[in-house]
Design a protein around this motif. Structure first.
Motif, PDB file in Angstrom:
ATOM      1  N   VAL A 132      -4.360 -29.813 100.789  1.00 26.79           N
ATOM      2  CA  VAL A 132      -6.356 -30.113  99.854  1.00 26.79           C
ATOM      3  C   VAL A 132      -6.597 -29.199  98.821  1.00 26.79           C
ATOM      4  O   VAL A 132      -6.321 -29.447  97.654  1.00 26.79           O
ATOM      5  N   GLU A 133      -6.073 -27.442  99.402  1.00 25.32           N
ATOM      6  CA  GLU A 133      -6.439 -26.518  97.939  1.00 25.32           C
ATOM      7  C   GLU A 133      -5.451 -26.975  96.479  1.00 25.32           C
ATOM      8  O   GLU A 133      -5.794 -27.182  95.704  1.00 25.32           O
ATOM      9  N   ARG A 134      -4.210 -28.073  96.693  1.00 25.78           N
ATOM     10  CA  ARG A 134      -2.836 -28.721  95.921  1.00 25.78           C
ATOM     11  C   ARG A 134      -4.276 -28.672  95.488  1.00 25.78           C
ATOM     12  O   ARG A 134      -4.265 -29.518  93.544  1.00 25.78           O
ATOM     13  N   ARG A 135      -4.833 -30.343  95.664  1.00 25.10           N
ATOM     14  CA  ARG A 135      -5.458 -31.253  95.120  1.00 25.10           C
ATOM     15  C   ARG A 135      -6.452 -30.763  94.622  1.00 25.10           C
ATOM     16  O   ARG A 135      -6.601 -31.162  93.687  1.00 25.10           O
ATOM     17  N   LEU A 136      -7.414 -29.961  95.183  1.00 23.31           N
ATOM     18  CA  LEU A 136      -8.198 -29.643  94.451  1.00 23.31           C
ATOM     19  C   LEU A 136      -8.118 -28.535  93.127  1.00 23.31           C
ATOM     20  O   LEU A 136      -8.285 -28.729  92.190  1.00 23.31           O
ATOM     21  N   LEU A 137      -6.649 -28.119  93.140  1.00 21.67           N
ATOM     22  CA  LEU A 137      -6.353 -27.105  92.335  1.00 21.67           C
ATOM     23  C   LEU A 137      -6.247 -28.520  90.876  1.00 21.67           C
ATOM     24  O   LEU A 137      -6.266 -27.874  89.736  1.00 21.67           O
ATOM     25  N   ARG A 139      -7.630 -30.990  90.440  1.00 22.81           N
ATOM     26  CA  ARG A 139      -9.079 -31.830  89.962  1.00 22.81           C
ATOM     27  C   ARG A 139      -9.598 -30.325  89.207  1.00 22.81           C
ATOM     28  O   ARG A 139     -10.509 -30.818  87.705  1.00 22.81           O
TER      29      ARG A 139
END
Lengths: 249, 249
Positions: A132-137, A139
DNA sequence: CGGCATCTTGAAAGAATTCAAGGCTTGTGG
DNA sequence: CCACAAGCCTTGAATTCTTTCAAGATGCCG
C-alpha cells in the motif's frame, strides 16, 4: 554559461544507508530499514550538470545528499517554471514516478551528491502485489503533478482551461461523454473557489469562463460546462503536451 | 448556507479493500496487499460537513471513494487558499502527515465517502524500523507542504520572505547562525529563478528584495542574505517533526 | 584585469483587482 | 406548484499593481 554535457554515467555503486557517512543528512531521525529498495550512489554532479532531462525515462527516485538541485519544466507557452529547489535530504523525481517519462529537468545549482532509489524487478507485476505504501507514493506523485499544473499560467484563461480539462479527466467523464470531443461536466465548486485554487479573483474567473465560450472552447451555463476539443490523455496525466513528450522519448 | 456541524464520529468499521464493492474506484489498476495498514470506513459525509479542521490532530490518510472534497487553508493574510479539489480515488491529508496537526480544512462539496488509512501501533518505535516507502511518503508530505507555501501570496514581498525563511530553515542554518534572530545565507539561485518559482518577473523579485531591506526584515547583498527576526519554527513548517508524529500516534 | 552574466532602477504599458450593482440560480417553505 | 429569499454569478468602470522595455551598475569567473 551552462554546462550542457552529461558525463557518461558510470555504473553506480550499490550502497547501504546504514553504513553511509552522510547517513544523518538523508535520514536525520533514524535510518529506515531498506526493505525492497535498492540504493545506488550516483556520480558527483558538478554545478550546471543535469540529473535528468525532459523526456528521459524514469530511473527511480533520488535522495539529495548535499548541494542544491533545481527542478523545472517548460510551460505550454515555452516559459520556464521552477517546481522545486531541492536541498540536502530532499526527495527528487517523485513527479516523474507516475508519468512514463519525466516532463521536467533537474539541474545542479551547486556541486551535488545524490543517491538513487530503485525498486527491483518485481516492478513488472508489482501492480499486483505492491505495498500500500508504494501505491500511496504513486498517489503522492500524482498530487505533485497536479499541483505543478495548477501553478499559475501566464494567463488566467489558460489556467482555467487546464483546470477544467484536468477536472474532466479525473472525473472520469470518458464514459459519459456524448461525442469524442464534447465532454459535459457539472462543477461542484463555485467561481470563487476556483479562483482561490488558481490564484485569481472571482471576477477574473468569470471573465475567463466568458472568454473560453467566446473562443469556442467551452459552453458555459452556470456550473454546467461542456468542453470542446480533444480530451486530455490520462496516460501522462497532465494538462496538454505530455503525450507529445512521451511520444518523443 | 453552510453546515458547520460535524456528526459525532461513530467508530469506523474496519474494512478490506479486496472485499469492497467500490474497490475499483480507489484502486483502478489492482488492489494492493494491505501490508501493515488498517483501512477504516468512515461515516458518509454530507455536503458542507468537514472531514477535518485546522488544528485537529492528524488521524491518518484518507482515500476518497466518491464525491468531491475541498482542502483549503487560511493564508497569513487571512485569505482562503484552496490546495486541492479531491475527486474519487484521490489521496487526502498527506500534507498533515508531517505536521503534528493539520493546518488545513477539508470540507465536502458533495456528499462523499472516505476510507481512512491507519498504521498500527508499531508507530511508536516506527522511526527505528519503518519501511523506506513509508519514510518516503513523509518526504512527499513535506514536498506538498512546500508547494503549498510557495503558492502565490497576495503580495510578492510576502511570498519572497516566506521563500527565504523556508530556504534558511531547510538549509539548516540553525547551527551556523550568528545570533538568535540573524541568519545569514547564500542563495545558489538567481533572481530570475526565484521569480520562476514564485510566479513573478525577475524585476519584481528585485524590488521585493529592496522592500525587505527597507522594512528591516533582511540585509541584501547580491546572493548573500541576512534574515532578521525570529526563525520560522520547523514544527508548523515541514521537514523534521516526524518523530513527534510517530510519538503522538 | 577584462568580459559577460546578473542585478538594479526608471518609466510606460498592460492586466488583474477592487468596488459596486444588477440578474440569475437554487433551495426552501407556503 | 409557485413564490420568496439567499447566495452565486455576471458585468462595468476606476484603481492599483505587475509586467515589460530599456539602460546602467555591479559582481563574478577566467
Amino acid at each position: 554559461m551552462e554546462f550542457q554535457n552529461n558525463l557518461p554515467r558510470r555504473q553506480p555503486d550499490a550502497a547501504d544507508c546504514a553504513q553511509c557517512f552522510m547517513e544523518t543528512r538523508c535520514w536525520p531521525e533514524s535510518t529506515p530499514r531498506s526493505g525492497s529498495v535498492e540504493v545506488h550512489r550516483e556520480p558527483v554532479l558538478r554545478r550546471g550538470q543535469s540529473l535528468w532531462r525532459q523526456g528521459e525515462a524514469y530511473r527511480g527516485l533520488f535522495l539529495l545528499r548535499s548541494g542544491c538541485i533545481k527542478i523545472y519544466q517548460h510551460s505550454s507557452q515555452g516559459e520556464e517554471q521552477v517546481l522545486q529547489f531541492a536541498l540536502t535530504g530532499d526527495l527528487l523525481g517523485l513527479e516523474a514516478m507516475t508519468a512514463g517519462s519525466s516532463d521536467s529537468h533537474a539541474v545542479a545549482l551547486t556541486d551535488a551528491m545524490v543517491c538513487r532509489l530503485r525498486w527491483p524487478a518485481v516492478d513488472a507485476d508489482a501492480t499486483q502485489v505492491a505495498h500500500v505504501e508504494r501505491r500511496l507514493l504513486q498517489r503522492a506523485s500524482s498530487l505533485l503533478r497536479q499541483r505543478a499544473r495548477a501553478a499559475r499560467a501566464t494567463e488566467p484563461t489558460a489556467a482555467l482551461l487546464a483546470f477544467l480539462q484536468d477536472f474532466a479527466r479525473r472525473s472520469g467523464v470518458h464514459e459519459a461523454r456524448v461525442a469524442e470531443d464534447q465532454r459535459k461536466l457539472r462543477l461542484p465548486m463555485g467561481r470563487l473557489e476556483i479562483g482561490q485554487y488558481l490564484g485569481y479573483a472571482e471576477e477574473t474567473i468569470c471573465r475567463s469562463f466568458h472568454r473560453l465560450q467566446e473562443q469556442g472552447l467551452a459552453t458555459v451555463a452556470g456550473r454546467t460546462i461542456v468542453l470542446r476539443g480533444p480530451a486530455v490523455p490520462p496516460t501522462t496525466a497532465a494538462s496538454e503536451p505530455m503525450l507529445r513528450v512521451a511520444a518523443v522519448s
